[in-house]
Design a protein around this motif. Structure first.
Motif, PDB file in Angstrom:
ATOM      1  N   UNK A 171      -1.003 114.556 100.597  1.00 45.17           N
ATOM      2  CA  UNK A 171      -1.695 113.991  99.397  1.00 45.17           C
ATOM      3  C   UNK A 171      -1.795 114.672  97.984  1.00 45.17           C
ATOM      4  N   UNK A 172      -2.023 116.013  98.294  1.00 46.48           N
ATOM      5  CA  UNK A 172      -2.299 116.785  97.106  1.00 46.48           C
ATOM      6  C   UNK A 172      -1.129 117.036  96.329  1.00 46.48           C
ATOM      7  N   UNK A 173      -0.075 117.208  97.024  1.00 44.14           N
ATOM      8  CA  UNK A 173       1.251 117.453  96.335  1.00 44.14           C
ATOM      9  C   UNK A 173       1.672 116.168  95.497  1.00 44.14           C
ATOM     10  N   UNK A 174       1.370 114.860  96.298  1.00 42.92           N
ATOM     11  CA  UNK A 174       1.811 113.731  95.601  1.00 42.92           C
ATOM     12  C   UNK A 174       0.887 113.404  94.661  1.00 42.92           C
ATOM     13  N   UNK A 175      -0.302 113.663  94.698  1.00 38.74           N
ATOM     14  CA  UNK A 175      -1.445 113.297  93.610  1.00 38.74           C
ATOM     15  C   UNK A 175      -0.977 114.115  92.170  1.00 38.74           C
ATOM     16  N   UNK A 176      -0.791 115.560  92.422  1.00 43.40           N
ATOM     17  CA  UNK A 176      -0.540 116.350  91.549  1.00 43.40           C
ATOM     18  C   UNK A 176       0.727 115.762  90.752  1.00 43.40           C
ATOM     19  N   UNK A 177       1.954 115.435  91.373  1.00 43.43           N
ATOM     20  CA  UNK A 177       3.084 114.836  90.962  1.00 43.43           C
ATOM     21  C   UNK A 177       3.101 113.595  90.345  1.00 43.43           C
ATOM     22  N   UNK A 178       2.127 112.686  90.467  1.00 43.31           N
ATOM     23  CA  UNK A 178       1.930 111.431  90.093  1.00 43.31           C
ATOM     24  C   UNK A 178       1.156 111.665  88.620  1.00 43.31           C
ATOM     25  N   UNK A 179      -0.076 112.336  88.868  1.00 44.71           N
ATOM     26  CA  UNK A 179      -0.837 112.561  87.622  1.00 44.71           C
ATOM     27  C   UNK A 179      -0.460 113.796  86.726  1.00 44.71           C
ATOM     28  N   UNK A 180       0.246 114.357  87.060  1.00 42.53           N
ATOM     29  CA  UNK A 180       0.808 115.761  86.176  1.00 42.53           C
ATOM     30  C   UNK A 180      -0.286 116.501  85.870  1.00 42.53           C
ATOM     31  N   UNK A 181      -1.432 116.627  86.851  1.00 46.23           N
ATOM     32  CA  UNK A 181      -2.553 117.665  86.656  1.00 46.23           C
ATOM     33  C   UNK A 181      -2.373 119.051  87.319  1.00 46.23           C
ATOM     34  N   UNK A 182      -2.920 119.953  87.046  1.00 43.64           N
ATOM     35  CA  UNK A 182      -2.825 121.048  87.908  1.00 43.64           C
ATOM     36  C   UNK A 182      -3.763 121.360  89.094  1.00 43.64           C
ATOM     37  N   UNK A 183      -3.523 122.143  90.272  1.00 47.33           N
ATOM     38  CA  UNK A 183      -4.378 122.079  91.058  1.00 47.33           C
ATOM     39  C   UNK A 183      -5.849 122.542  91.111  1.00 47.33           C
ATOM     40  N   UNK A 252       1.533 130.807  92.203  1.00 45.01           N
ATOM     41  CA  UNK A 252       1.620 129.373  91.671  1.00 45.01           C
ATOM     42  C   UNK A 252       1.033 128.960  90.675  1.00 45.01           C
ATOM     43  N   UNK A 253      -0.378 129.311  90.420  1.00 43.10           N
ATOM     44  CA  UNK A 253      -1.221 128.713  89.433  1.00 43.10           C
ATOM     45  C   UNK A 253      -0.716 129.445  88.129  1.00 43.10           C
ATOM     46  N   UNK A 254      -0.513 130.705  88.163  1.00 42.19           N
ATOM     47  CA  UNK A 254      -0.260 131.381  87.033  1.00 42.19           C
ATOM     48  C   UNK A 254       1.208 131.074  86.291  1.00 42.19           C
ATOM     49  N   UNK A 255       1.938 130.964  87.017  1.00 41.89           N
ATOM     50  CA  UNK A 255       3.433 130.697  86.776  1.00 41.89           C
ATOM     51  C   UNK A 255       3.454 128.979  86.470  1.00 41.89           C
ATOM     52  N   UNK A 256       2.438 128.373  86.518  1.00 42.12           N
ATOM     53  CA  UNK A 256       2.382 126.794  86.545  1.00 42.12           C
ATOM     54  C   UNK A 256       3.709 126.253  87.455  1.00 42.12           C
ATOM     55  N   UNK A 257       3.680 126.727  88.576  1.00 45.43           N
ATOM     56  CA  UNK A 257       5.149 126.508  89.503  1.00 45.43           C
ATOM     57  C   UNK A 257       4.797 124.789  89.866  1.00 45.43           C
ATOM     58  N   UNK A 258       6.221 124.278  89.741  1.00 45.13           N
ATOM     59  CA  UNK A 258       6.025 122.850  90.160  1.00 45.13           C
ATOM     60  C   UNK A 258       5.979 122.609  91.880  1.00 45.13           C
ATOM     61  N   UNK A 259       6.454 121.326  92.003  1.00 49.25           N
ATOM     62  CA  UNK A 259       6.297 121.005  93.574  1.00 49.25           C
ATOM     63  C   UNK A 259       7.206 121.703  94.268  1.00 49.25           C
ATOM     64  N   UNK A 260       8.272 122.090  93.857  1.00 50.34           N
ATOM     65  CA  UNK A 260       9.376 122.633  94.503  1.00 50.34           C
ATOM     66  C   UNK A 260       9.233 124.062  94.784  1.00 50.34           C
ATOM     67  N   UNK A 261       8.285 124.693  94.329  1.00 53.65           N
ATOM     68  CA  UNK A 261       7.855 125.998  94.557  1.00 53.65           C
ATOM     69  C   UNK A 261       7.240 125.938  96.107  1.00 53.65           C
ATOM     70  N   UNK A 262       6.537 125.053  96.461  1.00 57.20           N
ATOM     71  CA  UNK A 262       6.006 124.662  97.847  1.00 57.20           C
ATOM     72  C   UNK A 262       7.033 125.050  98.743  1.00 57.20           C
ATOM     73  N   UNK A 263       8.345 124.741  98.683  1.00 62.43           N
ATOM     74  CA  UNK A 263       9.427 125.036  99.422  1.00 62.43           C
ATOM     75  C   UNK A 263       9.515 126.430  99.881  1.00 62.43           C
TER      76      UNK A 263
END
Length: 436
Positions: A171-183, A252-263
């Motif tokens: 849910x968090x990964x999806x929410x961040x991707x849909x709203x383009x906000x950071x964690x 991830x936060x410092x580098x502003x990594x995207x969803x693909x970073x989670x892999x």
């Protein structure tokens, strides 16, 4: 103006047929995967797809955001297998429980809450996390005098909120991707406030449930309970896992990594924990594959969800819905967008959380942009929509929580669920008017 005038709202409403079929069939407890496939076929017919164009659509869906989320969910389950094999999950629970010192009902409840939040939040799966927790927590709950009803309610309430707090949960990964906000922003302005409302409400309600069921729905305490005690290696591996996890999140936060970073994070943590826990590379990857195999159906579901939503959009379904809801939004103003979106998800849609989030964002996205609704308010609407639905409907999360608690008291589950749902909806209304 001409384009809007030329739009046929009745043809647009026909585009919502796949969504209507989806809601009806899923509410009748039909498995979401075949329902989604059926709805994609209906959408393809409505939009006039031929076999070649349909094949191109499915090929594109393999590289969609939802397909990426599906892959991450599979990897998360693979990581869960490694954490279970190395006893890292068990060790984390043990440290939390005995770090508090369980000698009263309140301490047992608090230890259980923290354990659920940590394990479910890390694994990203409520059923998987609670499955790991149950064998360790139940003997402790029994010794502290907690009832089965109490444990079942806490399993669900904590598990639901852990899924919106963990940085890598679906849910968090999806929410961040849909709203383009950071964690970090999402955690502070959305997840933590909703979790606080839920857990405070549950804490009050569960004490009444505990008082009412302490004697009537109690556990039988076995004479010799063999409790898990972590070895030195398991403790060290757990500490390494926590350190690696924190480093991965901070980077991830410092580098502003995207969803693909989670892999990379999922695979990296699996290897680090596996090696530190004494597993061979062959064993580690077999565990990852074993875990991923359990979520193949979910991955296929996510691949089909992309064309499902796109066909509705292409047919004008969401545009028609926006035009119908426009008068309601005009009456309530900007805050009403988040409120109506949340209520629509809570009482009008059901199914996988990721699917509902995607549906709602597609349905109300134009209105969110048109009225300039803040992403914080819209995110609260999206999260409340999915949490309320799980609390008020006796679905898989509710029944699995009862099962792990060895309880049959559905009345207590619904009682807490309805009160929590009311609290969350009230919070959404207040939040929407304050921060939209």
């Amino acid at each position: 103006m001409g384009a809007a005038a030329d739009f046929n709202i009745w043809w647009g409403l026909l585009g919502l047929l796949p969504l209507l079929v989806y809601v009806i069939l899923v509410f009748r407890d039909v498995d979401p995967l075949p329902v989604t496939v059926l709805c994609v076929v209906i959408g393809a017919i409505i939009t006039g797809q031929d076999l070649v164009s349909f094949g191109n659509v499915m090929s594109k869906a393999m590289g969609s955001f939802l397909a990426l989320v599906g892959l991450i969910i599979m990897l998360g389950r693979g990581l869960g297998e490694v954490l279970t094999e190395t006893k890292v999950s068990h060790t984390l629970v043990h440290k939390i429980i005995y770090g508090i010192g369980v000698d009263t009902e309140n301490k047992a409840m608090l230890g259980m809450i923290l354990s659920c939040l940590v394990v479910v939040g890390l694994l990203g799966t409520m059923a998987g996390g609670n499955a790991i927790l149950a064998p360790i927590i139940l003997p402790i709950a029994a010794a502290a005098g907690l009832s089965r009803s109490t444990v079942g309610v806490l399993f669900q309430a904590c598990g639901e909120e852990a899924l919106i707090l963990g940085p890598f949960t679906p849910p968090v990964i999806t929410l961040l991707g849909l709203t383009h906000t950071n964690y970090g922003e999402m955690l502070l302005t959305v997840a933590l406030p909703i979790a606080a409302v839920t857990l405070i409400t549950t804490w009050i309600v569960v004490h009444r449930i505990q008082k009412a069921t302490k004697d009537t729905n109690a556990y039988e305490i076995p004479e010799n309970v063999n409790q898990f005690v972590p070895t030195k290696r398991q403790t060290n591996t757990s500490m390494l896992f926590i350190l690696a996890f924190i480093v991965a999140v901070v980077y991830g936060i410092i580098a502003k990594a995207g969803t693909s970073y989670v892999i990379v994070v999922m695979l990296g943590l699996s290897l680090i924990v596996g090696v530190a826990g004494g597993l061979s590379f062959d064993r580690i990857f077999k565990l990852i594959v074993k875990g991923m195999a359990g979520n193949v159906g979910l991955f296929i579901l996510f691949v089909f969800l992309d064309p499902f939503m796109n066909f509705i959009e292409q047919a004008g379904g969401f545009k028609a819905l926006s035009l119908i809801l426009q008068p309601l939004v005009n009456l309530g103003g900007k805050p009403f967008v988040a409120i109506i979106g949340g209520l629509t998800g809570a009482f009008g849609l059901t199914g996988a959380t990721v699917a509902v989030l995607k549906m709602l964002n597609d349905m109300f996205g134009n209105l969110v942009v048109q009225y300039g609704v803040t992403m914080a308010a819209w995110s609260v609407g999206l999260v409340v929509a999915t949490r309320v639905a799980n609390f008020v409907y006796p679905g898989s999360n509710m029944f699995s929580s009862m099962g792990f608690a060895e309880s049959k008291d559905i009345k207590s589950m619904i009682k807490n669920g309805v009160i929590v749902a009311i609290a969350q909806i009230c919070f959404l209304v207040v939040y929407a008017y304050m921060f939209s």
